[in-house]
Every structure is written in structure tokens, then in C-alpha cells.
Motif scaffolding. Structure first.
Motif, PDB file in Angstrom:
ATOM      1  N   ASP A 267      21.152  13.412 -45.410  1.00  0.00           N
ATOM      2  CA  ASP A 267      22.242  13.727 -44.476  1.00  0.00           C
ATOM      3  C   ASP A 267      22.830  12.291 -43.944  1.00  0.00           C
ATOM      4  OD1 ASP A 267      20.775  16.396 -43.590  1.00  0.00           O
ATOM      5  OD2 ASP A 267      19.183  15.422 -42.236  1.00  0.00           O
ATOM      6  N   ARG A 268      23.512  11.847 -45.212  1.00  0.00           N
ATOM      7  CA  ARG A 268      24.253  10.710 -44.765  1.00  0.00           C
ATOM      8  C   ARG A 268      25.727  11.186 -44.628  1.00  0.00           C
ATOM      9  NH1 ARG A 268      21.574   6.432 -44.078  1.00  0.00           N
ATOM     10  NH2 ARG A 268      23.462   5.113 -44.566  1.00  0.00           N
ATOM     11  N   VAL A 269      26.553  10.419 -44.081  1.00  0.00           N
ATOM     12  CA  VAL A 269      27.787  10.564 -43.383  1.00  0.00           C
ATOM     13  C   VAL A 269      28.605   9.303 -43.831  1.00  0.00           C
ATOM     14  CG1 VAL A 269      27.538  10.291 -41.058  1.00  0.00           C
ATOM     15  CG2 VAL A 269      29.563  11.546 -41.810  1.00  0.00           C
ATOM     16  N   HIS A 270      29.989   9.486 -44.180  1.00  0.00           N
ATOM     17  CA  HIS A 270      31.015   8.342 -44.505  1.00  0.00           C
ATOM     18  C   HIS A 270      32.028   8.592 -43.634  1.00  0.00           C
ATOM     19  CE1 HIS A 270      29.362   6.711 -48.153  1.00  0.00           C
ATOM     20  NE2 HIS A 270      28.781   7.544 -48.249  1.00  0.00           N
ATOM     21  N   ALA A 271      32.679   7.596 -42.681  1.00  0.00           N
ATOM     22  CA  ALA A 271      33.560   8.018 -41.823  1.00  0.00           C
ATOM     23  C   ALA A 271      34.302   6.874 -41.825  1.00  0.00           C
ATOM     24  CB  ALA A 271      33.207   8.219 -40.331  1.00  0.00           C
ATOM     25  N   ASP A 311      22.049  -5.860 -34.917  1.00  0.00           N
ATOM     26  CA  ASP A 311      20.460  -5.269 -34.805  1.00  0.00           C
ATOM     27  C   ASP A 311      20.827  -3.762 -34.420  1.00  0.00           C
ATOM     28  OD1 ASP A 311      19.547  -7.580 -35.438  1.00  0.00           O
ATOM     29  OD2 ASP A 311      18.907  -8.485 -33.615  1.00  0.00           O
ATOM     30  N   ARG A 312      21.784  -3.649 -33.584  1.00  0.00           N
ATOM     31  CA  ARG A 312      22.025  -2.193 -33.306  1.00  0.00           C
ATOM     32  C   ARG A 312      22.566  -1.418 -34.172  1.00  0.00           C
ATOM     33  NH1 ARG A 312      20.799   2.086 -31.022  1.00  0.00           N
ATOM     34  NH2 ARG A 312      22.395   3.494 -29.714  1.00  0.00           N
ATOM     35  N   PHE A 313      23.331  -2.015 -35.011  1.00  0.00           N
ATOM     36  CA  PHE A 313      24.091  -0.996 -36.396  1.00  0.00           C
ATOM     37  C   PHE A 313      22.743  -0.725 -37.184  1.00  0.00           C
ATOM     38  CE2 PHE A 313      28.414  -2.703 -35.948  1.00  0.00           C
ATOM     39  CZ  PHE A 313      28.849  -1.373 -35.329  1.00  0.00           C
ATOM     40  N   THR A 314      21.762  -1.848 -37.246  1.00  0.00           N
ATOM     41  CA  THR A 314      20.706  -1.625 -38.109  1.00  0.00           C
ATOM     42  C   THR A 314      19.739  -0.580 -37.545  1.00  0.00           C
ATOM     43  OG1 THR A 314      20.599  -3.867 -38.944  1.00  0.00           O
ATOM     44  CG2 THR A 314      18.703  -2.782 -38.956  1.00  0.00           C
ATOM     45  N   GLU A 315      19.431  -0.606 -36.138  1.00  0.00           N
ATOM     46  CA  GLU A 315      18.891   0.523 -35.557  1.00  0.00           C
ATOM     47  C   GLU A 315      19.331   1.860 -35.883  1.00  0.00           C
ATOM     48  OE1 GLU A 315      17.637   1.258 -31.071  1.00  0.00           O
ATOM     49  OE2 GLU A 315      18.299  -0.611 -31.313  1.00  0.00           O
ATOM     50  N   LEU A 316      20.898   1.928 -36.078  1.00  0.00           N
ATOM     51  CA  LEU A 316      21.417   3.178 -36.072  1.00  0.00           C
ATOM     52  C   LEU A 316      21.449   3.416 -37.526  1.00  0.00           C
ATOM     53  CD1 LEU A 316      24.254   2.654 -33.473  1.00  0.00           C
ATOM     54  CD2 LEU A 316      22.400   4.321 -33.305  1.00  0.00           C
ATOM     55  N   ASP A 338      23.172  12.221 -37.540  1.00  0.00           N
ATOM     56  CA  ASP A 338      22.582  12.119 -35.961  1.00  0.00           C
ATOM     57  C   ASP A 338      23.098  11.084 -35.407  1.00  0.00           C
ATOM     58  OD1 ASP A 338      21.705  14.674 -36.476  1.00  0.00           O
ATOM     59  OD2 ASP A 338      19.289  13.995 -36.458  1.00  0.00           O
ATOM     60  N   ASN A 339      23.364  10.050 -36.259  1.00  0.00           N
ATOM     61  CA  ASN A 339      23.840   8.659 -35.498  1.00  0.00           C
ATOM     62  C   ASN A 339      25.116   8.415 -35.552  1.00  0.00           C
ATOM     63  OD1 ASN A 339      21.118   8.192 -34.999  1.00  0.00           O
ATOM     64  ND2 ASN A 339      20.779   6.788 -36.954  1.00  0.00           N
ATOM     65  N   LEU A 340      25.816   8.944 -36.204  1.00  0.00           N
ATOM     66  CA  LEU A 340      27.372   8.942 -36.307  1.00  0.00           C
ATOM     67  C   LEU A 340      28.052   8.758 -34.923  1.00  0.00           C
ATOM     68  CD1 LEU A 340      30.026   8.573 -38.027  1.00  0.00           C
ATOM     69  CD2 LEU A 340      30.105  10.755 -38.033  1.00  0.00           C
ATOM     70  N   ALA A 341      27.767   9.613 -33.840  1.00  0.00           N
ATOM     71  CA  ALA A 341      28.195   9.589 -32.807  1.00  0.00           C
ATOM     72  C   ALA A 341      28.123   8.298 -31.871  1.00  0.00           C
ATOM     73  CB  ALA A 341      27.925  10.839 -31.707  1.00  0.00           C
ATOM     74  N   GLY A 439      30.482  14.546 -44.671  1.00  0.00           N
ATOM     75  CA  GLY A 439      28.989  14.671 -44.750  1.00  0.00           C
ATOM     76  C   GLY A 439      28.378  15.421 -43.644  1.00  0.00           C
ATOM     77  N   SER A 440      27.124  14.886 -43.524  1.00  0.00           N
ATOM     78  CA  SER A 440      26.390  15.660 -42.215  1.00  0.00           C
ATOM     79  C   SER A 440      26.488  15.262 -41.063  1.00  0.00           C
ATOM     80  CB  SER A 440      24.779  15.637 -42.954  1.00  0.00           C
ATOM     81  OG  SER A 440      23.902  16.464 -42.032  1.00  0.00           O
ATOM     82  N   PHE A 441      27.236  16.022 -40.212  1.00  0.00           N
ATOM     83  CA  PHE A 441      27.459  15.550 -38.587  1.00  0.00           C
ATOM     84  C   PHE A 441      28.265  16.859 -38.172  1.00  0.00           C
ATOM     85  CE2 PHE A 441      31.347  15.088 -41.086  1.00  0.00           C
ATOM     86  CZ  PHE A 441      32.464  15.520 -40.016  1.00  0.00           C
TER      87      PHE A 441
END
Length: 664
Positions: A267-271, A311-316, A338-341, A439-441
Motif C-alpha cells: 500500500d505504498r504511494v509516491h507523491a 520524528d513525526r515523519f517517521t511515525e507516519l 493511509d498516511n498520505l493525507a 499508488g494506494s491512496f
């Protein structure tokens, strides 16, 4: 007759002093210094070896006087290893437990390197007599003579046994001093320290595991979210992509989007988000400030520190990279769908609220200045910069200008937090924004997030692309001396008046592939494989989509000893291409290879995302990619060779060579 196998490697020149520490139980402390020296058959070896023996002689040598007599060591030793290949000189001092190894080592090094010119004629005569006495004793004993002749044969020839005697008899003091000064230098030295100790703290011995036994009963997790195969044809990509223009509230402009939702593994996405602003006139003098602003966006905001952002980007589970220059910023994003937004939400907050902490700016300046300083000595950086400046017509304050290293360092050094804050306040904002994702979004969620994240932002100054039209450049050739560099770099560039929408583009695109883009190309096979003149050799064709402006570049990484021949061979190959052209078989094989490469590229989500960014700007779709494929398939050798003859002018290339001139 038995022959030893040839050796294909040579010991390189040492580029700085080294130190090795050994700690074991038992014995006495030892300090040592070792130097690379010439082979025994080298005329420099004899005076050097006599000087080395004189330095370490007991009790007359300088090492004995400076170490043993001053109670810094209990004994000293020196030895010159005479070998068929270049050998080594070893100096050693043994200490008592209560003596200071660092003090002894410092004295050892200083005596060897700074006092070797103090040797006297008396010192040389003493060592010469010792050597000749030893030689006579060996000569008088048949068994010893046989062993010595065998050693000389191994060194290159049995007659060296007698040749060495003649050399020793005739060596002069000035020869000894010259040899010592030449070879016993700090950058040629490796120090060793042996420290006996009972307090050992060693890592355990690492063993090679039995992988078959380890995995004999292993059963992996059941993989979920395996993606169905996606058809990477241009038609399917266009059909699957949602292309829209989002109108922002409060007359903040538009966002052009290209959204390609599709199943992906994991479920990866590139943007990619691109924001552009300003024009060449309003941005004058802002080249360095704009680049620094983009680089430091994620280093702190009014609300978050750099660490909190990371840290927040790592969490996402997000990889986010900010880049850009004076007239725009790009943000590359990779995360799970799910974390793109929420990732996009944080990205937009960073773009709006970055505050460029002074501590982070100082770190950035130090890093950039270090990079610039390192580049000043690199053949590739020097050659590229020299050629770029020759081809660049823009004045100093223009954002398209190519500065010298010294100018770049001056611009970076002058950066201030106030500069970045002012640039950000003046130019960053909505107006000309593009967003692409593959990707998946969920498309609707992302569109809403874009509108939400941009709501209430200010309007950026209108964007106008910095044009880069073709201009004729008189061919010039530059040579830049890069002392003490093992590699050299050669580059040549030919400016062309060509746009990628013209009929000549596709045949020239293929011609470049055949000339030097791949590992089956003409230049690769001739320069690297057949002649063995380079580590890498390539050609590169860059053609603008905006105006008739292009460049054809050839470059090669090689040993400086090969520079002249490499350039000659490249010119020979260009002449052959012009005279004989590419064969029909080459052309057809190149077409098939390029079509496979292009299809593989369209299978890569990151490539699709970046390509959509470009197509949004150019108002193109993947129908353009299909057009290139179709044009490639129809090409013949006659068409390709005609275009090559039209554009390839070997004498019109400007070139730059970065190399150690002493090795030319």
C-alpha cells in the motif's frame, strides 16, 4: 622453466600517516614506524638502505642516542626490506613498562623525518664497512653464497648480489641524504604501537552461520496487500489518471493535479508537490538565498523543532525530501496510502510556517562551505564548473548564472536568518502549484487535504519560467591541474538548437543511446572495453521541452596517464560514426532496448509521479510517451545517420579536462 604468475595490482602511494594499535597480554611495549621504499633493484634503494641502517645503528645511530641514551626506550632497530617489488623500511623501539609510548613514538618519528640530514660521512663509512664485511663473509661461505644468490634471483637476477656490492662501494653521502629526505616523510608513514595489557575488552569472534539449518523450519508471514499487475502502457496510464484543476478559495490560484490511484505492494504511494513563484527579474540576486530556503524548510517551524518534524515523519512511515531553488520548491513524498493525507498536512504546514532557526542555518553553511572546499580539488567538479561557466551567458545577479567556487562560498558565508525569512515571506505562497501521486491512496481525501492545507495562505508573486534559449558558443578547450589526484575527468559539450517536439529529436535520442548512453554503446565498447582507457564513459543528450535549446555531452573518468589517448580515441570514434554511421542491426537493437527501458520506467511509481509533474507543466499526457515510442519503432538507420550528420560536429565541442598535469 618455472615462471611466477604476474601480479596485477600495485601498492598505491600512501596519502597520509596512519596508526595501528595492538593490545595483547605479555611482552614489552613497542613503538614502530614503517615507510614504503623502492624495490632492491632501484638505484635509490642502496643509498636509502644505508641511511636507514645508520639511523638505527647501536650505539652510533641517532635513534639510539635520542631514545635509549635519554631513557625513552631500551633498544632500537631499523631494517630496509629489499624485494623484487617496492618494499618497506621498519624502525622499532622497545620500551620498559614504565616508559611513555607516546613520547617515545613522537621522538622516533621526529628523529627519522626531521634529523636524517644530520648523518655524517663518518656515519656512512661505518655502515658501509659493516655492509661490505657482511658481504665478504657471505661470499666466502658456499652455503651462505648459494642462499644469497637464490635471494638475488628471486629479487630479479642473481647478478644483483654483485651489483649491490658495487653500488655500496660507490654511494655518496649526498645520495644517502637525498634518498632519506625523499622517502622518510610523514605522509608515507604508518605507526604501530604494541601495548601489553591484562585488561582486554575484545569483541567476540564472528562466525559464519549455517543459513540452511537456520531456515530449515522457517515459515514466513502471509503476505497481504499483494498488488495486481498494472498495465504500464501509455493509454492505460492516461485512462487511470485523474487530471484536474482545483480552484482555491479567496483567489489564491489553482492546483493542477494528476492522481493515479492503483494497488501497490505494501500500500505504498509516491507523491510530489511543486510550488513555483517569481520571475528572473524579481529574483535577481536570490540564487543562493532561494536554494538555502528550500533546503532548510524542514529544519524548524514556529511550532515544531527539526527533531520533532523528523520524528513525526517517521511515525507516519514517510520519506519526505524538500529541494528547490530561487523560483520554486519541490517536495518528494513516499509513504503508505493511509498516511498520505496527514503527511501532506505536515508538509504544507512546514511550507507555510518554516522559521529557519539560526543554529540550523549555521550548520547548513558549514556543510555547504565544506562541500565547496572539497569540490575545489575534485577533477570532475572542476571540469564541470569550468565548462558550465564557459557555456553560461548570464550575468552575475541572474538566477541562471554559474558562480565560481569562491563566489559560491562568499554567497553562502553571507547568508543570514533575516535573508531567508524575508525571501520566504516575499515569495512563498499559493498561485502556481502542481501535485501528482501514484499508488494506494484515496483521491478525494487528497484533494480535500490540498484545499484545506492551502486555505488562508497568501498569494505568491506570479511565476514566469526562466528561459534558457540556445546561443552559439565558440569552442574552447580547458585544462585544469588537479595535483595528486589518482583519477582524471574529461567532459565535452556541444550546444544544439533543438526542441523535443521537432522531428529530429527521436532519431537523435536513439543516436545518443547508440553512441554512449549504455554499456553496449560505441564509446563504451571502444574506450572502456577495447582500449581499457576509462572506468566510465558516457554520452548524454539534453533537449528542452520549452524552446529550441539542447546540449550533447560526452564525459569519461580515467587515469590521468591516459588523458591524451582517451581524447584521441573519442575523436576517432566520433569520426567513424560520421563516416560509416550506425548499422541497421545496431539501430534495430537500440530501438528494442530503448522501448524496453521506457516500458520499465513506466512501471516505476516514482517515475510516473515525476513524469506527471513535467506533463502537468507542459500540458502533455502519456500520449506524448506513446508518440515517442511509435516514432522510435519507425526509425531506420538511414534516418538516424542523416540526423547524426546534421547535428554532430566534433570540432564544435567545448571541453574541459581535470587531471594531475604531472602525470600527463
Amino acid at each position: 622453466e618455472r615462471e611466477l604468475p604476474p601480479e596485477y595490482t600495485e601498492e598505491p602511494v600512501q596519502h597520509g600517516s596512519k596508526t595501528v594499535m595492538v593490545r595483547r597480554q605479555g611482552g614489552s611495549p613497542i613503538v614502530a614506524a614503517q615507510y614504503h621504499i623502492p624495490a632492491e633493484a632501484d638505484p635509490q634503494f642502496t643509498p636509502l638502505s644505508l641511511g636507514i641502517s645508520a639511523l638505527g645503528d647501536t650505539p652510533s645511530g641517532l635513534l639510539y642516542k635520542n631514545l635509549v641514551e635519554k631513557n625513552l626506550a631500551t633498544s632500537v632497530f631499523s631494517y630496509a626490506a629489499g624485494l623484487r617489488q617496492p618494499g618497506y623500511a621498519l624502525f622499532l623501539a622497545e620500551l620498559k613498562d614504565d616508559m611513555d609510548p607516546q613520547q617515545a613514538l613522537t621522538t622516533l618519528n621526529q628523529t627519522i623525518e626531521e634529523q636524517n640530514q644530520a648523518l655524517s660521512q663518518e656515519d656512512l663509512d661505518r655502515i658501509r664497512n659493516q655492509w661490505l664485511n657482511g658481504w665478504s663473509q657471505t661470499y666466502a661461505d658456499p652455503a651462505s653464497l648459494a642462499a644469497a644468490l637464490s635471494e638475488s634471483a628471486a629479487t630479479g637476477d642473481w647478478r644483483l648480489f654483485f651489483w649491490a656490492r658495487d653500488q655500496v662501494e660507490n654511494v655518496q653521502l649526498d645520495q644517502v641524504k637525498t634518498a632519506l629526505k625523499t622517502w622518510l616523510v610523514a605522509d608515507n608513514r604508518t605507526n604501530g604501537i604494541y601495548e601489553p595489557t591484562s585488561a582486554l575488552a575484545r569483541a567476540p569472534k564472528a562466525n559464519t552461520p549455517d543459513v540452511a539449518a537456520l531456515l530449515s523450519d522457517y515459515k514466513g508471514k502471509t503476505h497481504q496487500n499483494l498488488a495486481d499487475a498494472f498495465d504500464p502502457s501509455p493509454n492505460n496510464i492516461d485512462h487511470s489518471t485523474q487530471r484536474e484543476i482545483i480552484e482555491l478559495d479567496d483567489q489564491l490560484g489553482i492546483v493542477r493535479v494528476a492522481l493515479l490511484p492503483k494497488p501497490t505492494r505494501g500500500d505504498r504511494v509516491h507523491a510530489n508537490l511543486a510550488i513555483r513563484f517569481g520571475d528572473p527579474d524579481s529574483l535577481k540576486g536570490s540564487r543562493t538565498i532561494g536554494s538555502a530556503t528550500a533546503s532548510l524548510l524542514a529544519h524548524g517551524t514556529k511550532k515544531y523543532s527539526r527533531q520533532q518534524i523528523e520524528d513525526r515523519f517517521t511515525e507516519l512511515q514517510a520519506s519526505v525530501f524538500f529541494s528547490g531553488g530561487p523560483n520554486g520548491v519541490n517536495v518528494d513524498i513516499e509513504t503508505v496510502g493511509d498516511n498520505l493525507a496527514p503527511t501532506l498536512d505536515l508538509v504544507l504546514e512546514i511550507l507555510r510556517e518554516a522559521n529557519f532557526p539560526e543554529s540550523e542555518l549555521n550548520k547548513y553553511k558549514a556543510q555547504r562551505l565544506t562541500q565547496i572546499n572539497n569540490a575545489k580539488a575534485e577533477p570532475s567538479a572542476l571540469a564541470n564548473l569550468t565548462l558550465s561557466r564557459h557555456l553560461n551567458p548570464w550575468p552575475k545577479d541572474d538566477i541562471r548564472y554559474t558562480p565560481t567556487f569562491e563566489e559560491s562560498a562568499q554567497y553562502v558565508q553571507s547568508l543570514s536568518q533575516a535573508d531567508l525569512l524575508a525571501f520566504h515571506e516575499r515569495f512563498y505562497g499559493a498561485g502556481d502549484i502542481r501535485f501528482s501521486a501514484t499508488g494506494s491512496f484515496d483521491s478525494e481525501t487528497i484533494k480535500q487535504q490540498l484545499k484545506k492545507g492551502l486555505k488562508g495562505w497568501k498569494r505568491a508573486p506570479d511565476y514566469k519560467r526562466a528561459a534558457d534559449p540556445y546561443h552559439a558558443v565558440k569552442a574552447e578547450h580547458f585544462t585544469i591541474n588537479t595535483p595528486d589526484k589518482a583519477n582524471a575527468f574529461y567532459i565535452e559539450t556541444l550546444p544544439l538548437k533543438l526542441q523535443d517536439s521537432e522531428p529530429d529529436f527521436v532519431p537523435l535520442y536513439l543516436a545518443n543511446y547508440l553512441l554512449g548512453q549504455s554499456e553496449t554503446s560505441r564509446l563504451w565498447n571502444r574506450v572502456r572495453v577495447s582500449e581499457g582507457l576509462s572506468y566510465d564513459v558516457r554520452s548524454r543528450l539534453q533537449v528542452s521541452s520549452y524552446e529550441p535549446s539542447a546540449s550533447w555531452t560526452i564525459y569519461a573518468i580515467h587515469a590521468p596517464e591516459n588523458s591524451a589517448k582517451l581524447q584521441a580515441v573519442i575523436q576517432e570514434e566520433l569520426a567513424t560514426v560520421l563516416k560509416e554511421g550506425f548499422s541497421e542491426q545496431e539501430v534495430q537493437e537500440g530501438i528494442h532496448a530503448l522501448l524496453r527501458y521506457r516500458q520499465l520506467a513506466r512501471s516505476n511509481d516514482a517515475v510516473l509521479t515525476s513524469t506527471w509533474q513535467s506533463y502537468l507543466d507542459l500540458e502533455r499526457t502519456f500520449a506524448w510517451s506513446a508518440h515517442i515510442d511509435e516514432a522510435l519503432q519507425k526509425l531506420t538507420a538511414k534516418e538516424v545517420n542523416a540526423v547524426v550528420k546534421k547535428y554532430l560536429q566534433p570540432t564544435a565541442f567545448s571541453s574541459a579536462l581535470g587531471a594531475d598535469q604531472s602525470k600527463q
